[in-house]
Design a protein around this motif. Structure first.
Motif, PDB file in Angstrom:
ATOM      1  N   CYS A  24     -49.497 -18.320  58.312  1.00 58.19           N
ATOM      2  CA  CYS A  24     -48.105 -17.583  58.227  1.00 58.19           C
ATOM      3  C   CYS A  24     -47.284 -18.091  56.982  1.00 58.19           C
ATOM      4  CB  CYS A  24     -47.263 -17.948  59.386  1.00 58.19           C
ATOM      5  SG  CYS A  24     -47.929 -17.133  60.775  1.00 58.19           S
ATOM      6  N   ASP A  25     -47.761 -18.908  56.046  1.00 54.37           N
ATOM      7  CA  ASP A  25     -47.161 -19.714  55.120  1.00 54.37           C
ATOM      8  C   ASP A  25     -47.369 -18.842  53.752  1.00 54.37           C
ATOM      9  OD1 ASP A  25     -45.649 -21.438  53.432  1.00 54.37           O
ATOM     10  OD2 ASP A  25     -47.264 -22.433  53.322  1.00 54.37           O
ATOM     11  N   ILE A  26     -46.552 -17.850  53.351  1.00 55.93           N
ATOM     12  CA  ILE A  26     -46.617 -16.882  52.113  1.00 55.93           C
ATOM     13  C   ILE A  26     -45.579 -17.514  51.275  1.00 55.93           C
ATOM     14  CG2 ILE A  26     -47.654 -15.267  53.399  1.00 55.93           C
ATOM     15  CD1 ILE A  26     -44.807 -13.846  52.874  1.00 55.93           C
ATOM     16  N   THR A  27     -45.736 -16.676  49.832  1.00 58.02           N
ATOM     17  CA  THR A  27     -44.585 -17.074  48.889  1.00 58.02           C
ATOM     18  C   THR A  27     -43.828 -15.516  48.720  1.00 58.02           C
ATOM     19  OG1 THR A  27     -44.500 -17.936  46.737  1.00 58.02           O
ATOM     20  CG2 THR A  27     -46.513 -16.858  47.047  1.00 58.02           C
ATOM     21  N   GLU A  28     -43.356 -15.539  47.549  1.00 64.34           N
ATOM     22  CA  GLU A  28     -42.412 -14.308  47.330  1.00 64.34           C
ATOM     23  C   GLU A  28     -43.373 -13.352  46.824  1.00 64.34           C
ATOM     24  OE1 GLU A  28     -39.690 -16.505  45.042  1.00 64.34           O
ATOM     25  OE2 GLU A  28     -38.184 -16.534  46.619  1.00 64.34           O
ATOM     26  N   ILE A  29     -44.385 -12.905  47.455  1.00 64.18           N
ATOM     27  CA  ILE A  29     -45.128 -11.654  47.145  1.00 64.18           C
ATOM     28  C   ILE A  29     -44.651 -10.264  47.320  1.00 64.18           C
ATOM     29  CG2 ILE A  29     -47.356 -12.826  47.554  1.00 64.18           C
ATOM     30  CD1 ILE A  29     -47.332 -11.351  50.565  1.00 64.18           C
ATOM     31  N   THR A  30     -45.310  -9.330  46.859  1.00 63.12           N
ATOM     32  CA  THR A  30     -44.663  -8.049  46.873  1.00 63.12           C
ATOM     33  C   THR A  30     -44.180  -7.704  48.371  1.00 63.12           C
ATOM     34  OG1 THR A  30     -46.187  -7.328  45.135  1.00 63.12           O
ATOM     35  CG2 THR A  30     -44.993  -5.454  46.305  1.00 63.12           C
ATOM     36  N   GLY A  31     -42.937  -7.094  48.595  1.00 62.81           N
ATOM     37  CA  GLY A  31     -42.567  -6.988  49.808  1.00 62.81           C
ATOM     38  C   GLY A  31     -41.854  -7.982  50.530  1.00 62.81           C
TER      39      GLY A  31
END
Ligand code: PLP
Length: 459
Positions: free
Chosen positions: A37-44
């Motif tokens: 669940c750990d993402i970064t500031e990707i599209t959307g």
């Protein structure tokens, strides 16, 4: 019921079984558990301090719940929000007063300000006029400040400060008469900023005691301290009263001090909490307050000195029972019960609706197993108000050394010395350590102090 746009986005993204060619480097593989669940500031995924998508939607949900004009998320605790609100206050003061460049910005602040307040004062070059604890019974962890004390202090200042800054609840759980303090601040044409790190939940009591409902202009809440958010999750709330003209400042202020890689685990948790707060939380909170009130009444009935505090804190002065707070904490820990804080006088426990009935049962039993002994005498602390030699910033920018506290008399503190933030600081950066301050350090087990190297006046 508010949506959970951030959680939904991440859920959908995971469902795509993505080939992750973006940060973070774990690529969603489990190393400690939550990486998927750990993402970064990707599209959307929006951008925290230029939010116009899912993060803005989620922040607006929080703002509606707290009744603010605008709420911004922090993934770096109230510490980030405190620096940001002081920066905003500085800009607004400059706008309001059209000050000459030589005029020094000053904040009138309760002496129990957290160390992030002092780091902001150093970074922003703010002078601080302190409001000292008003009650002789206040020790280092409490700082009772009355509206009268604020009014008097404001009257004695030549020009209005950038802001009045109050930390409430304090570490022992004391609440402050914020509404009257807000009136005093506004009458003096300044802002009231509140460090409400310990009080996010106050909004959800039957009758809200949250600073946004008591006329504060800006406040911060550590969602992680009392609500079920991950550590680091916090809110910066801006009152509708000052919203117009400050919106740009708020995001810019957060950006000035924050990491450019906010944790989406924390942002998700703030997003999820919105739904809980608007659903069963107030009812669960009321039940927990009931359980704690019953426990407090029981402890008082068997002879403990339970202090009056905000509803979710249990603060016990155990000297009357023959124990120091520190010994009582060890006793609890040996039984697998971990309090929030202890010092020579007090034991502080923080509860929430997420504590189980079993937790409360174990706590009650532990208190009944603590042998009652001869009361320990209360040691009276000397009055130690130190004189200032340098500004907070000047002191913070000089080379420093750490020396034994008993050797520090006459030296200029480089950084503040506290038993535990947000206690009342024995000395803050730029103040001269006096003999009484050395005695206070000894009482609280502050064995070393960080002082400016040499004598900066002579160099
Ligand atoms: C009163 C007070 N203010 C601010 C902070 C900083 O909060 P955070 O840990 O959310 O950055 C703390 C942390 O202990 C605190 O007790």
């Amino acid at each position: 019921m508010p949506g959970t746009p951030v959680c939904d986005f991440i859920e959908q993204y995971r469902g795509l079984h993505p080939a992750r060619f973006h940060m973070p480097g774990h690529k969603g593989k489990s190393f400690t558990g939550p990486e998927a669940c750990d993402i970064t500031e990707i599209t959307g995924a929006d951008e925290l301090f230029h939010a116009d998508g899912i993060l803005l939607e989620s922040e607006l949900n929080a703002s509606a719940l707290f009744g603010s004009g605008r709420t911004l998320y922090s993934a770096e605790g109230s510490s980030l929000c405190i620096r940001s609100m002081l920066y905003m206050a500085l800009l607004l003061w400059k706008e309001r007063t059209q000050t000459a460049p030589s005029q020094r910005p000053t904040v009138l602040a309760g002496r129990n300000a957290h160390k992030s307040f002092l780091s902001a004062a150093a970074l922003l070059d703010l002078d601080v006029e302190w409001l000292w604890p008003g009650d002789p019974d206040d020790r280092l962890c409490a700082c009772t400040i009355t509206a009268k004390a604020v009014e008097d202090a404001l009257r004695s200042m030549k020009t209005p400060p950038c802001a009045v800054y109050i930390t409430a609840p304090d570490y022992l759980g004391n609440l402050t008469e914020l509404k009257s303090i807000a009136a005093a601040a506004h009458a003096a044409h300044t802002l009231l900023l509140v460090d409400n790190a310990h009080g996010a939940y106050l909004k959800f009591l039957k009758e809200s005691l949250h600073p946004m409902d008591l006329d504060a202009d800006i406040c911060c809440d550590s969602a992680h301290k009392t609500l079920p958010a991950l550590t680091g999750g916090a809110y910066l709330h801006i009152s509708p009263r000052i919203l117009s003209g400050t919106d740009d400042y708020a995001a810019a202020a957060m950006q000035l001090f924050a990491s450019t890689s906010p944790s989406y685990l924390i942002l998700q948790s703030l997003d999820r909490v919105n739904r809980y707060l608007s659903g069963e939380y107030p009812q669960r909170l009321e039940e927990t307050v009931g359980i704690l009130n019953e426990l407090k009444a029981f402890l008082s009935a068997i002879g403990y000195n339970v202090l009056r505090s905000e509803p979710l804190k249990l603060t016990v002065s155990v000297r009357e029972w023959g124990w120091t707070g520190t010994w009582a904490m060890h006793f609890m820990e040996e039984r697998g019960i971990f309090p929030e804080y202890a010092d020579p006088d007090y034991l502080v426990l923080m509860a929430s609706p997420e504590n189980t009935p079993e937790d409360f049962k174990r706590l009650r039993e532990a208190f009944t197993q603590l042998d009652r002994k001869q009361p320990l005498k209360r040691v009276s602390l000397p009055v130690w108000k130190p004189e200032r030699a340098l500004s907070v910033r000047e002191a913070a920018m000089l080379p420093f050394e750490t020396i034994p506290s008993e050797a520090a008399e006459g030296r200029i503190a480089a950084l503040s010395a506290v038993t535990c933030p947000p206690a009342v600081s024995v000395v803050t950066g730029g103040e001269i350590v006096n003999a009484a301050a050395v005695r206070v350090c000894a009482y609280y087990g502050i064995h070393t102090l960080t002082v400016v190297k040499g004598d900066p006046h002579r160099n």
